[in-house]
Design an enzyme around this catalytic site. Structure first.
Site, short mmCIF file in Angstrom:
data_model
loop_
_atom_site.label_atom_id
_atom_site.label_comp_id
_atom_site.label_asym_id
_atom_site.label_seq_id
_atom_site.Cartn_x
_atom_site.Cartn_y
_atom_site.Cartn_z
N CYS A 1 0.79 -1.23 0.00
CA CYS A 1 0.00 0.00 0.00
C CYS A 1 0.82 1.28 0.00
O CYS A 1 0.48 2.24 -0.70
CB CYS A 1 -0.98 0.01 1.17
SG CYS A 1 -0.20 0.16 2.82
N HIS B 1 -1.93 1.39 6.95
CA HIS B 1 -2.46 1.31 5.59
C HIS B 1 -2.59 2.70 5.00
O HIS B 1 -3.19 3.59 5.60
CB HIS B 1 -3.82 0.60 5.55
CG HIS B 1 -4.36 0.51 4.15
ND1 HIS B 1 -3.72 -0.20 3.17
CD2 HIS B 1 -5.46 1.07 3.56
CE1 HIS B 1 -4.40 -0.08 2.04
NE2 HIS B 1 -5.45 0.68 2.26
N ASP C 1 -8.11 3.64 -3.59
CA ASP C 1 -7.17 2.76 -2.91
C ASP C 1 -6.77 1.63 -3.86
O ASP C 1 -7.57 0.76 -4.17
CB ASP C 1 -7.81 2.19 -1.64
CG ASP C 1 -6.84 1.36 -0.79
OD1 ASP C 1 -5.70 1.14 -1.24
OD2 ASP C 1 -7.24 0.94 0.30
#
Length: 281
Positions: free
Chosen positions: A69, A107, A122
């Site tokens: 991420c 994250h 995302d």
């Protein structure tokens, strides 16, 4: 167009429009998911993961690698910003496994302000990540090319949920506080070095497909999913087969002098896992 944007769009095979529109945002989001694999190989090699712009471009664009991420959304944020989007990163707490205590902010996700509306984007949550931006609205189911999602809001906290077998599964919690770059560095270091981090104990890889399917890899277990159904599942027999799948099915670059890795390197990683085909013989 900057050299970075030219290279990034070429990596995606992009031939569409690049205007600051919702259609561009949606199409780029999906193209990124379908091209740049989610993977944690550098954590296992082990190699330090750097988050500055040049490092992300060098690894994910030039070398044809993927990442997790902090890398994926860092790269996507830069691309959107250079295209003219109003975008910033946020940090969330992963609660997918229902932890007994609230975990740290490990994250990275994106907030995009477009036409007076705010969107969550995302491209870095692995096989369950969003493949399209969703509006920052509470308790409104929103369809993406690869699943149904919703956001819940309580005070300053937002929770992203995915519809899984007709139940809502919480993925991560976040707020809209703007982080500093050092916050990403901290979360990245924790994810890569904390002894109990799942990134340190499993080879993980995923890539979404334009038809609504996806490919996932956990150690030697490869699965091709189509509309939540298993179309193909293979327990790979050895490291050579794993190395081939990583290249042929996930499109991962392995030949770059700095960011590539050999079948011997991969074998050294996999020999440490109990799921290795040779284990227990």
């Amino acid at each position: 167009m900057s050299p970075f944007l030219t290279a990034y769009l070429s990596r995606l095979g992009w031939t569409g429009e690049t205007g600051v529109t919702l259609e561009t945002l949606q199409a780029l989001h999906l193209a990124h998911n379908c091209t740049i694999p989610f993977e944690n190989i550098d954590v296992l090699l082990p190699r330090e993961i750097h988050l500055d712009d040049s490092a992300l471009e060098d690894k994910l664009v030039t070398a044809g690698r993927g990442g997790y991420c902090f890398e994926q959304n860092g790269l996507f944020e830069r691309a959107l910003r250079e295209l003219g989007f109003n975008v910033q990163s946020l940090l969330g707490r992963v609660i997918l496994a229902n932890p007994p205590q609230m975990p740290p902010r490990t994250h990275r996700l994106l907030l995009v302000d477009l036409g007076g509306e705010r969107w969550i984007a995302d491209v870095g949550f692995g096989g369950q990540t969003l493949t399209a931006p969703i509006r920052l609205l509470s308790d409104v189911p929103q369809q993406t090319p690869h699943g149904l999602y919703r956001l819940l809001n309580e005070g300053n906290d937002w929770t992203l949920q995915v519809s899984h077998h007709e139940h809502w599964q919480s993925m991560y919690q976040f707020d809209l506080t703007k982080p500093y770059f050092t916050d990403y560095v901290m979360g990245n270091f924790w994810s890569a070095h904390w002894p109990q981090s799942h990134f340190r104990h499993h080879l993980l890889m995923s890539r979404h497909l334009p038809d609504g399917g996806k490919l996932t890899l956990t150690n030697f277990s490869f699965t091709h999913w189509g509309n939540s159904h298993v179309l193909e599942k293979i327990e790979l027999p050895d490291v050579e087969a794993l190395y081939d799948v990583i290249q042929q099915r996930f499109g991962l670059g392995v030949d770059n002098r700095k960011h590539g890795f050999s079948v011997t390197d991969l074998g050294a990683i996999m020999s440490a896992f109990e799921t290795h085909p040779e284990a227990g013989k």
